[in-house]
Enzyme design. Structure first.
Site, PDB file in Angstrom:
ATOM      1  N   ASP A   1       0.875  -1.155   0.000  1.00  0.00           N
ATOM      2  CA  ASP A   1       0.000   0.000   0.000  1.00  0.00           C
ATOM      3  C   ASP A   1       0.926   1.222   0.000  1.00  0.00           C
ATOM      4  O   ASP A   1       2.093   1.112   0.398  1.00  0.00           O
ATOM      5  CB  ASP A   1      -0.853  -0.031   1.283  1.00  0.00           C
TER       6      ASP A   1
ATOM      7  N   ASP B   1      -0.092   5.088   0.704  1.00  0.00           N
ATOM      8  CA  ASP B   1      -0.324   6.120   1.726  1.00  0.00           C
ATOM      9  C   ASP B   1      -0.275   5.494   3.117  1.00  0.00           C
ATOM     10  O   ASP B   1      -1.075   4.624   3.445  1.00  0.00           O
ATOM     11  CB  ASP B   1      -1.692   6.787   1.497  1.00  0.00           C
TER      12      ASP B   1
ATOM     13  N   GLY C   1      -7.275   4.380   3.459  1.00  0.00           N
ATOM     14  CA  GLY C   1      -7.384   3.308   2.472  1.00  0.00           C
ATOM     15  C   GLY C   1      -8.604   3.401   1.572  1.00  0.00           C
ATOM     16  O   GLY C   1      -8.703   2.665   0.596  1.00  0.00           O
TER      17      GLY C   1
ATOM     18  N   ARG D   1     -11.552   8.217  -2.878  1.00  0.00           N
ATOM     19  CA  ARG D   1     -12.014   9.593  -2.703  1.00  0.00           C
ATOM     20  C   ARG D   1     -13.514   9.635  -2.433  1.00  0.00           C
ATOM     21  O   ARG D   1     -13.973  10.243  -1.476  1.00  0.00           O
ATOM     22  CB  ARG D   1     -11.730  10.316  -4.019  1.00  0.00           C
TER      23      ARG D   1
ATOM     24  N   SER E   1      -5.179   5.144  -4.352  1.00  0.00           N
ATOM     25  CA  SER E   1      -4.994   6.494  -4.885  1.00  0.00           C
ATOM     26  C   SER E   1      -4.711   6.500  -6.381  1.00  0.00           C
ATOM     27  O   SER E   1      -3.762   5.877  -6.853  1.00  0.00           O
ATOM     28  CB  SER E   1      -3.842   7.190  -4.167  1.00  0.00           C
ATOM     29  N   LYS E   2      -5.531   7.263  -7.110  1.00  0.00           N
ATOM     30  CA  LYS E   2      -5.278   7.437  -8.540  1.00  0.00           C
ATOM     31  C   LYS E   2      -4.041   8.294  -8.762  1.00  0.00           C
ATOM     32  O   LYS E   2      -3.516   8.395  -9.862  1.00  0.00           O
ATOM     33  CB  LYS E   2      -6.491   8.088  -9.202  1.00  0.00           C
ATOM     34  N   ASN E   3      -3.584   8.930  -7.694  1.00  0.00           N
ATOM     35  CA  ASN E   3      -2.385   9.771  -7.774  1.00  0.00           C
ATOM     36  C   ASN E   3      -1.108   8.989  -7.490  1.00  0.00           C
ATOM     37  O   ASN E   3      -0.024   9.581  -7.452  1.00  0.00           O
ATOM     38  CB  ASN E   3      -2.493  10.924  -6.768  1.00  0.00           C
TER      39      ASN E   3
ATOM     40  N   ASP F   1      -1.439  -0.289   6.162  1.00  0.00           N
ATOM     41  CA  ASP F   1      -1.607   0.450   7.424  1.00  0.00           C
ATOM     42  C   ASP F   1      -3.083   0.648   7.782  1.00  0.00           C
ATOM     43  O   ASP F   1      -3.378   1.157   8.858  1.00  0.00           O
ATOM     44  CB  ASP F   1      -0.957   1.841   7.341  1.00  0.00           C
TER      45      ASP F   1
END
Ligand code: BG6
Ligand code: MG
Length: 217
Positions: free
Chosen positions: A8, A10, A45, A48, A115-117, A169
């Site tokens: 993962d 973030d 997790g 958006r 995340s798409k980022n 996390d």
């Protein structure tokens, strides 16, 4: 036989939790919606739009699809501004050393992030080149706790799910990895990540040999 490690992003590779929190808070403060670090923890997790749904439920809000899309866009615009300023300094302590050590032992490495980022963030912090694959939110329809993103990563690596170990996390992420049939190393609080096979407070605390011994191989 463990063949791959799936990370993962973030909260495991980089500490963006606060950046996501602030990106929401600009909006919730303006709108007068309740939002604090306890609600933010529930968003870990989640995609958006699933995050917005949690905020709406907490505040008893009803928004149209168009209003939700506008809020999600604004939250992302806020977050993307923070990515431009990110650097190696945003790597969590010990994560780069852990990735390099696993790679040197011959394991395949992937990211599996809601995340798409993710590609942009990994590029900004200078470690995108370490991974054999990056699966992000744009590759799957259902976010965590659905297993889709982890199954996508395994498929891209050409490794069976049971031969993958996930680093997570978030509770939703641990559930997603379990649903994918993978082993899970939790990063964070043992009391919260109780469904992981083992838990370390931080990537810098991971002892690779001890971790592998938990997987009976
Ligand atoms: C996850 C974060 O990795 O990405 C969530 O844990 C976030 O907090 C999600 O909502 C979606 O990210 P983005 O950047 O595509 O909106
Ligand atoms: Mg996370």
């Amino acid at each position: 036989m463990i063949e791959a490690f799936v990370f993962d992003m973030d909260g495991v590779i980089t500490d963006t939790v606060e950046y996501h929190c602030r990106s929401w808070q600009v909006i919730t403060d303006r709108e007068g919606w309740e939002f604090d670090s306890t609600i933010n923890k529930k968003l870990l997790g989640l995609t958006r739009v699933d995050s917005l749904k949690q905020i709406m439920a907490h505040n008893n809000l009803r928004l149209s699809k168009e209003e939700m899309a506008a809020i999600c866009k604004e939250k992302n615009d806020n977050f993307v501004k923070t990515i431009a300023a990110m650097s190696e300094a945003d790597l969590l302590p010990g994560i780069k050393e852990l990735l390099v050590a696993l790679k040197n032992r011959g394991y395949k490495l992937s990211v599996a992030s809601a995340s798409k980022n993710a590609p942009l963030v990994l590029n900004s912090i200078g470690i995108d080149g370490l991974f054999d694959n990056i699966s992000d939110g744009s590759h799957v329809k259902q976010g965590k706790p659905a297993p889709d993103i982890f199954l996508h990563a395994a498929n891209q690596l050409g490794v069976r799910p049971e031969n993958c170990v996930v680093f997570e996390d978030a509770v939703a992420g641990v559930e997603a990895a379990r649903a994918a049939g993978m082993r899970v190393v939790g990063i964070g609080d043992l009391g919260v990540l109780k469904h992981a096979d083992c838990v370390y407070a931080s990537p810098k605390d991971v002892d690779i040999d001890e971790m592998l011994s938990k997987f009976d191989i």
